[in-house]
Design a protein around this motif. Structure first.
Motif, PDB file in Angstrom:
ATOM      1  N   ALA A 162       0.677  -1.187   0.049  1.00  0.00           N
ATOM      2  CA  ALA A 162       0.530  -0.296  -0.003  1.00  0.00           C
ATOM      3  C   ALA A 162       0.933   1.403   0.401  1.00  0.00           C
ATOM      4  N   ARG A 163       1.886   1.433   0.599  1.00  0.00           N
ATOM      5  CA  ARG A 163       2.848   2.778   1.323  1.00  0.00           C
ATOM      6  C   ARG A 163       3.848   2.766  -0.665  1.00  0.00           C
ATOM      7  N   TYR A 164       4.195   1.505  -0.775  1.00  0.00           N
ATOM      8  CA  TYR A 164       4.595   1.679  -2.600  1.00  0.00           C
ATOM      9  C   TYR A 164       4.136   2.287  -3.398  1.00  0.00           C
ATOM     10  N   LEU A 165       2.477   1.558  -3.569  1.00  0.00           N
ATOM     11  CA  LEU A 165       1.555   1.875  -4.041  1.00  0.00           C
ATOM     12  C   LEU A 165       1.174   3.609  -3.936  1.00  0.00           C
ATOM     13  N   GLU A 166       0.952   3.582  -2.984  1.00  0.00           N
ATOM     14  CA  GLU A 166       0.164   4.992  -2.336  1.00  0.00           C
ATOM     15  C   GLU A 166       1.308   6.436  -2.960  1.00  0.00           C
ATOM     16  N   LEU A 224      14.088   9.803  -7.392  1.00  0.00           N
ATOM     17  CA  LEU A 224      12.877   9.469  -6.391  1.00  0.00           C
ATOM     18  C   LEU A 224      12.494   7.976  -6.667  1.00  0.00           C
ATOM     19  N   TRP A 225      13.082   6.999  -7.316  1.00  0.00           N
ATOM     20  CA  TRP A 225      12.335   5.934  -7.332  1.00  0.00           C
ATOM     21  C   TRP A 225      13.582   5.098  -6.849  1.00  0.00           C
ATOM     22  N   SER A 226      14.516   5.363  -6.986  1.00  0.00           N
ATOM     23  CA  SER A 226      15.670   5.094  -5.548  1.00  0.00           C
ATOM     24  C   SER A 226      15.569   4.840  -4.099  1.00  0.00           C
ATOM     25  N   GLU A 227      15.058   6.397  -3.950  1.00  0.00           N
ATOM     26  CA  GLU A 227      14.467   6.727  -2.462  1.00  0.00           C
ATOM     27  C   GLU A 227      13.605   5.782  -1.953  1.00  0.00           C
ATOM     28  N   ILE A 228      12.417   5.449  -2.876  1.00  0.00           N
ATOM     29  CA  ILE A 228      11.234   4.900  -2.972  1.00  0.00           C
ATOM     30  C   ILE A 228      11.762   3.745  -2.375  1.00  0.00           C
ATOM     31  N   GLN A 229      12.348   2.771  -3.344  1.00  0.00           N
ATOM     32  CA  GLN A 229      13.104   1.413  -3.621  1.00  0.00           C
ATOM     33  C   GLN A 229      13.388   1.620  -1.856  1.00  0.00           C
TER      34      GLN A 229
END
Length: 179
Positions: free
Chosen positions: A91-95, A130-135
């Motif tokens: 859910a956090r990843y999708l959001e 941003l993707w690096s931060e999310i991952q």
């Protein structure tokens, strides 16, 4: 924090917008969503917050008319996360992914005055960051310590040779799969 608009749902299934003092439709609620208006839908029978169920109704109407956003495969994958140990992380990843996509959309609209190549280059660089931060956040949430992997220390492999460190975001068949 902005004032939250209250919409009441009555037992007769009608929605009443307390700000404009009139009954509204799901289409009107969709317009509020599109206008980024903060609102809450409350069931008058028991004062429960039913905002999510109203939003799901709107999504169902959108999906049944015109070009659907979700494929059957995607919906099946989402359903598989319910009740599993990764539900909260998903859910956090999708959001986070949707927030990132929305920010990029706004950035693209803002930068239309630039040359397309410059705008795309800058957005691509920002996208990778941003993707690096999310991952990295997801890996930390899953219990992986990324600090050791980024410190530059080399651990000897089984053959005794020193291997370069592998970033927590790039696990793939010897190639960088982060995009």
């Amino acid at each position: 924090m902005k004032d939250e608009r209250i919409i009441k749902k009555y037992p007769n299934r009608r929605l009443y917008d307390t700000k404009v003092s009139r009954y509204i439709t799901l289409s009107d609620v969709r317009d509020l969503v599109m206008a980024c208006t903060d609102f809450k839908v409350v069931d008058t029978a028991n004062d429960n917050d039913i905002t999510r169920s109203i939003l799901l109704q709107i999504m169902l109407e959108e999906e049944s008319g015109g070009e659907p956003l979700f494929s059957a495969t995607m919906l099946s994958q989402i359903i598989r996360f319910y009740g599993g140990t990764l539900q909260g992380m998903f859910a956090r990843y999708l959001e986070g992914s949707l927030d990132l996509f929305s920010k990029q959309h706004h950035e693209l609209v803002r930068t239309l005055g630039e040359t397309p190549f410059d705008a795309m280059t800058r957005m691509t660089q920002k996208n990778v960051e941003l993707w690096s931060e999310i991952q990295a956040e997801l890996m930390r949430a899953a219990g992986f310590d990324l600090r050791g992997e980024r410190s530059g220390s080399h651990e000897p492999s089984a053959s005794g040779a020193s291997e370069p460190p592998v970033s927590g975001e790039r696990h793939g068949k010897g190639r960088d799969e982060t995009v």
